[in-house]
Design a protein around this motif. Structure first.
Motif, PDB file in Angstrom:
ATOM      1  N   TYR A 172       0.823  -1.204   0.000  1.00 15.31           N
ATOM      2  CA  TYR A 172       0.000   0.000   0.000  1.00 15.31           C
ATOM      3  C   TYR A 172       0.862   1.261   0.000  1.00 15.31           C
ATOM      4  O   TYR A 172       0.687   2.153  -0.844  1.00 15.31           O
ATOM      5  N   LEU A 298      -5.422  -3.501   3.218  1.00 13.94           N
ATOM      6  CA  LEU A 298      -4.991  -2.355   2.418  1.00 13.94           C
ATOM      7  C   LEU A 298      -3.879  -2.778   1.455  1.00 13.94           C
ATOM      8  O   LEU A 298      -3.870  -2.392   0.281  1.00 13.94           O
ATOM      9  N   THR A 302      -4.314  -3.369  -2.761  1.00 13.76           N
ATOM     10  CA  THR A 302      -3.387  -2.635  -3.626  1.00 13.76           C
ATOM     11  C   THR A 302      -2.620  -3.598  -4.525  1.00 13.76           C
ATOM     12  O   THR A 302      -2.443  -3.348  -5.724  1.00 13.76           O
ATOM     13  N   SER A 305      -4.658  -4.801  -7.413  1.00 15.20           N
ATOM     14  CA  SER A 305      -4.781  -3.796  -8.458  1.00 15.20           C
ATOM     15  C   SER A 305      -3.506  -3.706  -9.290  1.00 15.20           C
ATOM     16  O   SER A 305      -3.547  -3.713 -10.526  1.00 15.20           O
ATOM     17  N   HIS A 311      -9.033  -3.894  -9.981  1.00 15.60           N
ATOM     18  CA  HIS A 311      -9.124  -2.576  -9.338  1.00 15.60           C
ATOM     19  C   HIS A 311     -10.363  -2.391  -8.481  1.00 15.60           C
ATOM     20  O   HIS A 311     -10.449  -1.409  -7.743  1.00 15.60           O
ATOM     21  N   LEU A 314     -10.355  -1.338  -4.743  1.00 16.84           N
ATOM     22  CA  LEU A 314      -9.831  -0.045  -4.302  1.00 16.84           C
ATOM     23  C   LEU A 314     -10.930   0.856  -3.746  1.00 16.84           C
ATOM     24  O   LEU A 314     -10.646   1.757  -2.951  1.00 16.84           O
ATOM     25  N   ILE A 317     -10.946   1.238   0.120  1.00 19.83           N
ATOM     26  CA  ILE A 317      -9.823   1.809   0.871  1.00 19.83           C
ATOM     27  C   ILE A 317     -10.291   2.774   1.960  1.00 19.83           C
ATOM     28  O   ILE A 317      -9.833   2.704   3.106  1.00 19.83           O
ATOM     29  N   THR A 351      -6.538   6.620  -1.679  1.00 18.12           N
ATOM     30  CA  THR A 351      -6.708   5.457  -2.546  1.00 18.12           C
ATOM     31  C   THR A 351      -5.640   5.513  -3.619  1.00 18.12           C
ATOM     32  O   THR A 351      -5.546   6.503  -4.349  1.00 18.12           O
TER      33      THR A 351
END
Length: 364
Positions: A172, A298, A302, A305, A311, A314, A317, A351
């Protein structure tokens, strides 16, 4: 187009290797289906989440089954088999394993249908009733003597908890937000967690399913009691603090839960567990594991993604930051709270903008 794809994936030969691997999995899947009389069945691919496993629904003569495809180089199906047998023996509803090809990573499973608790909630099912059922599964499981379930199941070690917690830094902060976290700062983060982790052991041990939330719970119609809740995604189960699954349920990464409902579920849980359980000690463990889990996720979201172009998580977040900050308010987490305050000020709790940086060349 071919040249562009070849460059992205490291050359035409690598593209060909990937295509060959996909074709090989299809061939092995067909062989597994044929051995189980399902080669002529209707096959539907099911949505995937944060793993390398794929799932297919088969339908033949009105009979539905699920096929798990878990490439052996990436996933091990044996823990799933073991935990499925254990949960069913204890009277819970986990998909039974009907046929196996452990060598190639295929399982044939019961099909619990499509009504996850998430879908049920979106369709107007009674939220309180669903959470009561999920809550009662945990209190039932946690009342069992741990010796009854601990045989050959790995323990949730401090090393494992630290490895998970540091995903927040590595993925992250460093890869996602591209913050300049030094190796010394990373070591300080781990040291802060080492100081705090003994608190998690204030909750007794039990079987920890580890991904216990409404996406992985199924409505099993026509069944009474705790067996009315179908359990999924339990292959990573360990023996560890029983507070972990409760905080996973009530501090859901993917949906908001009103505090009144959380309070009701906590009261219900402790009422079922009896007076011998120290509620104050348990809740300290609950909040510490809540912070550890939120920070871990977190990093996980990440990584999904950046590395796999997934994605959609996200969007969660901000909710994960709310859980993190709420949990960090307890004095037992002061070292971690201070580290966050020094290295991730409020204006950096963002984010990650990863959409133009995702791809298979991301390390890790």
């Amino acid at each position: 187009m071919g040249q562009a794809i070849g460059g992205l994936f490291g050359g035409r030969d690598k593209v060909n290797d990937l295509a060959d691997a996909v074709l090989d999995r299809h061939r092995l899947l067909d062989q597994f289906l044929e051995r189980n009389g399902l080669l002529d069945a209707e096959i539907t691919a099911l949505p995937v989440d944060c793993s390398f496993r794929r799932y297919f629904r088969t339908e033949r003569n009105g009979m539905h089954r699920i096929v798990m495809d878990a490439p052996p180089s990436l996933e091990d199906v044996e823990p799933f088999i073991k935990i499925s047998v254990l949960l069913n023996r204890l009277g819970f509803s986990a998909p039974r394993v009907l046929a196996t090809d452990v060598l190639n990573g295929f399982l044939l499973l019961d099909d619990f249908g499509d009504t996850t608790f998430t879908r049920a909630l979106s369709e107007g099912y009674d939220e309180f009733a669903l959470y009561c059922l999920a809550n009662d599964v945990l209190s039932d499981l946690h009342c069992r003597p741990v010796d009854e379930i601990a045989s050959s199941i790995p323990t949730y070690t401090d090393t494992k908890l630290l490895d998970e917690a540091v995903r927040f830094v590595d993925w992250y902060l460093v890869e996602g937000l591209q913050l300049p976290i030094t190796s010394q700062a990373r070591d300080d983060y781990l040291e802060a967690w080492q100081y705090c982790l003994p608190v998690v052991r204030e909750a007794p041990d039990s079987l920890v399913l580890r991904d216990y939330h409404v996406d992985n719970l199924m409505v099993c119609d026509g069944i009474k009691g705790v067996a009315a809740c179908g359990l999924l995604d339990f292959q990573d189960a360990v023996i560890g603090p029983m507070s972990y699954d409760l905080v996973s349920l009530l501090q859901d990464s993917r949906r908001d839960i009103h505090q009144n409902l959380v309070d009701d579920m906590l009261d219900r849980y402790f009422g079922a567990m009896g007076r011998t359980l120290d509620r104050a000690a348990y809740m300290r463990s609950y909040f510490v594991l809540g912070a550890q889990r939120a920070l871990k996720v977190l990093g996980v979201f990440t990584r999904q993604s950046l590395k796999f172009g997934n994605h959609r998580h996200l969007a969660h977040i901000p909710r994960l930051w709310c859980h993190t900050l709420s949990n960090l308010s307890i004095p037992e987490l002061t070292p971690v709270r201070n580290w966050i305050g020094r290295h991730v000020p409020e204006d950096k709790r963002l984010t990650p903008d990863t959409r133009n940086r995702s791809g298979i060349n991301v390390p890790g």
